[in-house]
Design a protein around this motif. Structure first.
Motif, PDB file in Angstrom:
ATOM      1  N   GLY A  90       0.877  -1.397   0.356  1.00  0.00           N
ATOM      2  CA  GLY A  90      -0.022  -0.081  -0.456  1.00  0.00           C
ATOM      3  C   GLY A  90       0.472   1.271  -0.381  1.00  0.00           C
ATOM      4  O   GLY A  90       0.207   2.496  -0.062  1.00  0.00           O
ATOM      5  N   ILE A  91       2.160   1.442  -0.174  1.00  0.00           N
ATOM      6  CA  ILE A  91       3.365   2.561   0.016  1.00  0.00           C
ATOM      7  C   ILE A  91       3.045   2.915  -1.118  1.00  0.00           C
ATOM      8  O   ILE A  91       3.137   2.190  -2.098  1.00  0.00           O
ATOM      9  N   LYS A  92       2.679   4.249  -1.253  1.00  0.00           N
ATOM     10  CA  LYS A  92       3.355   4.820  -2.685  1.00  0.00           C
ATOM     11  C   LYS A  92       3.998   4.907  -3.351  1.00  0.00           C
ATOM     12  O   LYS A  92       5.189   4.711  -2.978  1.00  0.00           O
ATOM     13  N   PRO A  93       4.214   4.511  -5.247  1.00  0.00           N
ATOM     14  CA  PRO A  93       5.755   4.748  -5.535  1.00  0.00           C
ATOM     15  C   PRO A  93       6.484   5.601  -5.585  1.00  0.00           C
ATOM     16  O   PRO A  93       6.381   6.924  -5.490  1.00  0.00           O
ATOM     17  N   GLY A  94       7.609   5.256  -5.553  1.00  0.00           N
ATOM     18  CA  GLY A  94       8.807   6.570  -4.816  1.00  0.00           C
ATOM     19  C   GLY A  94       8.612   6.477  -3.974  1.00  0.00           C
ATOM     20  O   GLY A  94       9.623   7.662  -3.514  1.00  0.00           O
ATOM     21  N   THR A  95       8.275   6.223  -2.835  1.00  0.00           N
ATOM     22  CA  THR A  95       8.590   7.026  -1.288  1.00  0.00           C
ATOM     23  C   THR A  95       9.787   6.326  -0.973  1.00  0.00           C
ATOM     24  O   THR A  95      10.244   5.053  -0.748  1.00  0.00           O
TER      25      THR A  95
END
Length: 141
Positions: A90-95
């Protein structure tokens, strides 16, 4: 990679977070005292699920490794190891992904002068990956 380093009286990692007590100092002594190092490495998204290595070594004002007498003779004052961070669901890509480290030391018998802890990640170091500090002399206290 990005890294933040902080000298403290004590540091610990719990639940993926750093707890720091007495943090942010850059002068100590003249008496030897225990201390902690808090380190937060932020791993870029594209370097997740990859094994990385790190080391933190104590250097004197001339850039030479500080050595102390140990059970097995003289030893450089350093620590390190390998780490790998995964991407949580669920973590946003690029984080960027956090890897916190806390190390606590018994008092080190350091002479008065300037020192620095230097971080190296995957064989590379940067000017902002250092923790300079001063050990005061008896006369300065």
């Amino acid at each position: 990679m990005k890294a933040t380093l902080l000298l403290a009286d004590y540091a610990v990692v719990s639940d993926g977070k750093l707890t720091i007590v007495g943090g942010g100092w850059s002068q100590t002594g003249p008496d030897a005292s225990s201390f902690g190092i808090a380190l937060l490495i932020q791993v870029p998204w594209d370097q997740a699920n990859t094994v990385h290595s790190f080391s933190v070594e104590l250097l004197d004002a001339d850039g030479a490794a500080v050595v102390v007498e140990g059970d097995d003779g003289e030893q450089a004052v350093a620590f390190g190891g390998e780490f790998e961070v995964g991407r949580p669901p669920g973590i946003k890509p690029g984080t960027p992904l956090d890897f916190p480290v806390a190390v606590n030391s018994t008092p080190l018998p350091l002479e008065a002068g300037r020192y620095e802890w230097r971080l190296t990640i995957d064989g590379a170091s940067r000017a902002d990956w250092t923790l300079p500090f001063t050990v005061r002399s008896e006369e300065a206290s």
